[in-house]
Design an enzyme around this catalytic site. Structure first.
Site, PDB file in Angstrom:
ATOM      1  N   CYS A   1     -10.572  -9.724 -11.916  1.00  0.00           N
ATOM      2  CA  CYS A   1      -9.526 -10.060 -10.947  1.00  0.00           C
ATOM      3  C   CYS A   1      -8.661 -11.149 -11.590  1.00  0.00           C
ATOM      4  CB  CYS A   1     -10.127 -10.554  -9.635  1.00  0.00           C
ATOM      5  SG  CYS A   1     -11.161  -9.294  -8.863  1.00  0.00           S
TER       6      CYS A   1
ATOM      7  N   CYS B   1     -24.353 -20.990  -2.639  1.00  0.00           N
ATOM      8  CA  CYS B   1     -23.548 -19.907  -3.206  1.00  0.00           C
ATOM      9  C   CYS B   1     -24.258 -19.432  -4.476  1.00  0.00           C
ATOM     10  CB  CYS B   1     -22.158 -20.479  -3.492  1.00  0.00           C
ATOM     11  SG  CYS B   1     -21.028 -19.295  -4.178  1.00  0.00           S
TER      12      CYS B   1
ATOM     13  N   CYS C   1     -14.447 -21.899  -4.951  1.00  0.00           N
ATOM     14  CA  CYS C   1     -14.358 -20.438  -5.079  1.00  0.00           C
ATOM     15  C   CYS C   1     -13.529 -20.051  -6.285  1.00  0.00           C
ATOM     16  CB  CYS C   1     -13.618 -19.835  -3.884  1.00  0.00           C
ATOM     17  SG  CYS C   1     -14.517 -19.834  -2.378  1.00  0.00           S
TER      18      CYS C   1
ATOM     19  N   CYS D   1      -9.201 -15.028 -10.887  1.00  0.00           N
ATOM     20  CA  CYS D   1     -10.583 -15.535 -10.834  1.00  0.00           C
ATOM     21  C   CYS D   1     -11.062 -15.939 -12.223  1.00  0.00           C
ATOM     22  CB  CYS D   1     -11.488 -14.458 -10.253  1.00  0.00           C
ATOM     23  SG  CYS D   1     -13.240 -14.897 -10.320  1.00  0.00           S
TER      24      CYS D   1
ATOM     25  N   SER E   1     -13.266  -9.233  -0.219  1.00  0.00           N
ATOM     26  CA  SER E   1     -12.202  -9.954  -0.916  1.00  0.00           C
ATOM     27  C   SER E   1     -10.946  -9.074  -0.891  1.00  0.00           C
ATOM     28  CB  SER E   1     -12.615 -10.232  -2.362  1.00  0.00           C
ATOM     29  OG  SER E   1     -13.704 -11.126  -2.370  1.00  0.00           O
TER      30      SER E   1
ATOM     31  N   CYS F   1     -18.507 -11.229 -14.974  1.00  0.00           N
ATOM     32  CA  CYS F   1     -18.157 -10.152 -14.035  1.00  0.00           C
ATOM     33  C   CYS F   1     -17.329  -9.128 -14.790  1.00  0.00           C
ATOM     34  CB  CYS F   1     -17.359 -10.717 -12.858  1.00  0.00           C
ATOM     35  SG  CYS F   1     -17.028  -9.497 -11.571  1.00  0.00           S
TER      36      CYS F   1
ATOM     37  N   GLU G   1     -23.979 -20.228 -12.727  1.00  0.00           N
ATOM     38  CA  GLU G   1     -23.841 -21.396 -11.866  1.00  0.00           C
ATOM     39  C   GLU G   1     -24.190 -21.042 -10.420  1.00  0.00           C
ATOM     40  OE1 GLU G   1     -20.563 -24.093 -14.094  1.00  0.00           O
ATOM     41  OE2 GLU G   1     -19.733 -22.418 -12.983  1.00  0.00           O
TER      42      GLU G   1
ATOM     43  N   HIS H   1      -7.303  -9.978  -0.164  1.00  0.00           N
ATOM     44  CA  HIS H   1      -6.313 -10.702  -0.973  1.00  0.00           C
ATOM     45  C   HIS H   1      -4.921 -10.092  -1.048  1.00  0.00           C
ATOM     46  CE1 HIS H   1      -9.675 -13.137  -2.008  1.00  0.00           C
ATOM     47  NE2 HIS H   1     -10.162 -12.363  -2.942  1.00  0.00           N
TER      48      HIS H   1
HETATM   49  N1  SAH Z   1     -17.305 -10.739  -6.755  1.00  0.00           N
HETATM   50  C1  SAH Z   1     -17.430 -10.966  -5.375  1.00  0.00           C
HETATM   51  C2  SAH Z   1     -18.150 -12.251  -5.088  1.00  0.00           C
HETATM   52  C3  SAH Z   1     -17.430 -13.496  -5.563  1.00  0.00           C
HETATM   53  S1  SAH Z   1     -16.982 -14.350  -4.137  1.00  0.00           S
HETATM   54  C4  SAH Z   1     -16.074 -10.949  -4.726  1.00  0.00           C
HETATM   55  O1  SAH Z   1     -15.090 -10.962  -5.445  1.00  0.00           O
HETATM   56  O2  SAH Z   1     -16.020 -10.857  -3.509  1.00  0.00           O
HETATM   57  C5  SAH Z   1     -15.809 -15.463  -4.666  1.00  0.00           C
HETATM   58  C6  SAH Z   1     -14.610 -15.426  -3.720  1.00  0.00           C
HETATM   59  O3  SAH Z   1     -13.638 -16.345  -4.248  1.00  0.00           O
HETATM   60  C7  SAH Z   1     -13.945 -14.065  -3.705  1.00  0.00           C
HETATM   61  O4  SAH Z   1     -13.356 -13.823  -2.459  1.00  0.00           O
HETATM   62  C8  SAH Z   1     -12.887 -14.256  -4.745  1.00  0.00           C
HETATM   63  O5  SAH Z   1     -11.885 -13.296  -4.621  1.00  0.00           O
HETATM   64  C9  SAH Z   1     -12.425 -15.649  -4.464  1.00  0.00           C
HETATM   65  N2  SAH Z   1     -11.738 -16.263  -5.597  1.00  0.00           N
HETATM   66  C10 SAH Z   1     -11.775 -15.901  -6.893  1.00  0.00           C
HETATM   67  N3  SAH Z   1     -11.005 -16.718  -7.644  1.00  0.00           N
HETATM   68  C11 SAH Z   1     -10.479 -17.615  -6.796  1.00  0.00           C
HETATM   69  C12 SAH Z   1      -9.635 -18.757  -6.973  1.00  0.00           C
HETATM   70  N4  SAH Z   1      -9.227 -19.097  -8.163  1.00  0.00           N
HETATM   71  N5  SAH Z   1      -9.302 -19.474  -5.876  1.00  0.00           N
HETATM   72  C13 SAH Z   1      -9.773 -19.134  -4.651  1.00  0.00           C
HETATM   73  N6  SAH Z   1     -10.596 -18.094  -4.433  1.00  0.00           N
HETATM   74  C14 SAH Z   1     -10.930 -17.337  -5.481  1.00  0.00           C
HETATM   75 FE1  SF4 Z   2     -15.550 -10.606 -10.198  1.00  0.00          FE
HETATM   76 FE2  SF4 Z   2     -15.292 -11.391  -7.642  1.00  0.00          FE
HETATM   77 FE3  SF4 Z   2     -14.154 -12.801  -9.657  1.00  0.00          FE
HETATM   78 FE4  SF4 Z   2     -13.194 -10.391  -9.002  1.00  0.00          FE
HETATM   79  S1  SF4 Z   2     -13.210 -12.237  -7.688  1.00  0.00           S
HETATM   80  S2  SF4 Z   2     -13.575 -11.145 -11.105  1.00  0.00           S
HETATM   81  S3  SF4 Z   2     -15.041  -9.290  -8.451  1.00  0.00           S
HETATM   82  S4  SF4 Z   2     -16.317 -12.506  -9.313  1.00  0.00           S
END
Ligand code: SAH
Ligand code: SF4
Length: 388
Positions: A138, A127, A363, A141, A243, A134, A114, A245
């Site tokens: 995480c 984006c 996100c 996510c 990221s 992935c 996507e 968090h």
């Molecule tokens: N893998 C990379 C790029 C993805 S960016 C990374 O993790 O940085 C997507 C962003 O959205 C990241 O900061 C991720 O941590 C955040 N994210 C993931 N799941 C989310 C959610 N459910 N709600 C808000 N942000 C989230």
């Molecule tokens: Fe992958 Fe980024 Fe999602 Fe973590 S937040 S599972 S690194 S896409």
């Protein structure tokens, strides 16, 4: 060269030619020239043609050789025998009530990713995904729950941009305001675990003779693949987003499991050393707000302590829910209390307004239904494609 020039319609009727045609999308000028030489063009002509093709593909956005009118008619007839500039298929295109658009694109092997466009008044960010799925799981996510993972090629990464510009009608590359003015590598996947393809794609996107997007308008987000961070700054010079968090290894190990390999201290050290970052060009720290997990005032104070000596800004991201998640978004009060502490310490820390939640485009909500098809279905699909 006459004997090389087939009737274009005839090419489209010959399935075996479809299978061997090489996609030019994702090749830089020297690779295009090499591909032309391999196909029988002499070296000098190949270099000239490669420059023309690069211009048509990335500046004008042409997807058919017949439209490339500065290339000789003879050549335009010959190119489709060996090459294609076609886009991946758009499986679905959704638009949110807030104007956010989400494309599901399908590549030749049937895998899907996507991409999301988030429009603002006179600009917008695209984006882009770097992997199908992935590997990094995480816990908050949605993408991390996908079983199947593969790296995207440079061509597949760029083609997300091409598809979006086709839809938004942004060819040729405009000089002034653009609706796709920024790229964020924040879609599906961890870009620094597919560094070579991401770097190649971004270099083509930055090239002044093509799409020509400045490195200042590109942001790469990583969950913390520490050994690649410096290289990313030195070679690409794009903006970096981390990221983060969580402020303790104990919590971050659970939220962002790559933390067990590269804990907070090492990650922040790499940020301190990120080439090209300074007070005018800060590193963004993304911090997802999870109710009762990482949102207390003492977490905020610890964040401020950790960021000392780093040119940083903080993006507070309200958690975006997805089916089956165990987390909840922090309350408004908790988010504002947290933001105030970080802000009072001198760091910009906006609470981001979620975009495209109604179409699961916000996100962390991205997930495609990609799965490995059984061998019989793959054979059938290959046959079906060849007879198109
Ligand atoms: N893998 C990379 C790029 C993805 S960016 C990374 O993790 O940085 C997507 C962003 O959205 C990241 O900061 C991720 O941590 C955040 N994210 C993931 N799941 C989310 C959610 N459910 N709600 C808000 N942000 C989230
Ligand atoms: Fe992958 Fe980024 Fe999602 Fe973590 S937040 S599972 S690194 S896409």
């Amino acid at each position: 060269m006459d004997h090389l020039i087939p009737d274009v319609d005839a090419v489209d009727r010959q399935p075996e030619l479809l299978a061997i045609r090489k996609s030019l999308i994702g090749l830089d000028r020297s690779e295009m020239a090499a591909a032309l030489i391999e196909a029988g063009i002499d070296e000098k002509a190949a270099r000239m043609r490669a420059r023309q093709l690069f211009h048509w593909l990335y500046y004008r956005g042409a997807s058919k050789f017949e439209d490339m009118t500065s290339i000789s008619k003879e050549m335009r007839g010959w190119l489709p025998e060996k090459f294609t500039a076609e886009r991946p298929e758009i499986t679905s295109l959704q638009e949110s009530t807030d104007g956010t658009r989400k494309w599901l694109v399908k590549f030749q092997d049937g895998q899907e990713v996507e991409s999301v466009h988030i429009p603002e008044e006179d600009r917008g960010a695209l984006c882009v995904s770097s992997q199908v799925g992935c590997t990094l799981t995480c816990s908050f996510c949605h993408t991390g729950t996908m079983k199947l993972v593969r790296n995207l090629t440079a061509g597949e990464i760029i083609s997300q941009m091409l598809v979006a510009r086709d839809t938004i009608n942004e060819w040729p590359s405009p000089k002034g305001d653009r609706m796709i003015s920024n790229i964020v590598m924040m879609g599906m996947g961890e870009p620094l675990l597919n560094y070579d393809n991401v770097a190649k794609a971004l270099k083509i996107i930055m090239d002044g003779e093509g799409i020509s997007l400045s490195k200042r308008r590109i942001t790469l987000s990583t969950s913390g693949v520490v050994p690649k961070i410096r290289q990313c700054g030195e070679e690409l010079g794009v903006n970096l987003a981390i990221s983060l968090h969580a402020v303790t290894n104990e919590i971050r190990d659970i939220l962002v499991p790559i933390n067990k390999r590269y804990p907070i201290k090492e990650l922040l050290q790499a940020c301190k050393e990120y080439p090209g970052s300074n007070n005018a060009r800060r590193i963004t720290f993304e911090y997802v707000m999870l109710d009762g997990i990482n949102d207390s005032p003492s977490d905020a104070r610890e964040l401020v302590r950790l960021l000392k000596d780093i040119p940083a800004k903080v993006n507070l991201i309200p958690f975006n829910p997805w089916p089956g998640t165990q987390y909840q978004c922090s309350s408004n009060n908790a988010m504002h209390r947290f933001a105030k502490i970080v802000n009072d310490a001198g760091y910009s820390s906006p609470i981001r307004v979620p975009r495209g939640r109604d179409i699961m485009a916000a996100c962390g909500q991205l997930k495609s239904a990609s799965k490995k098809a059984p061998a019989s279905a793959r054979r059938k699909e290959a046959g079906a494609e060849a007879s198109l």
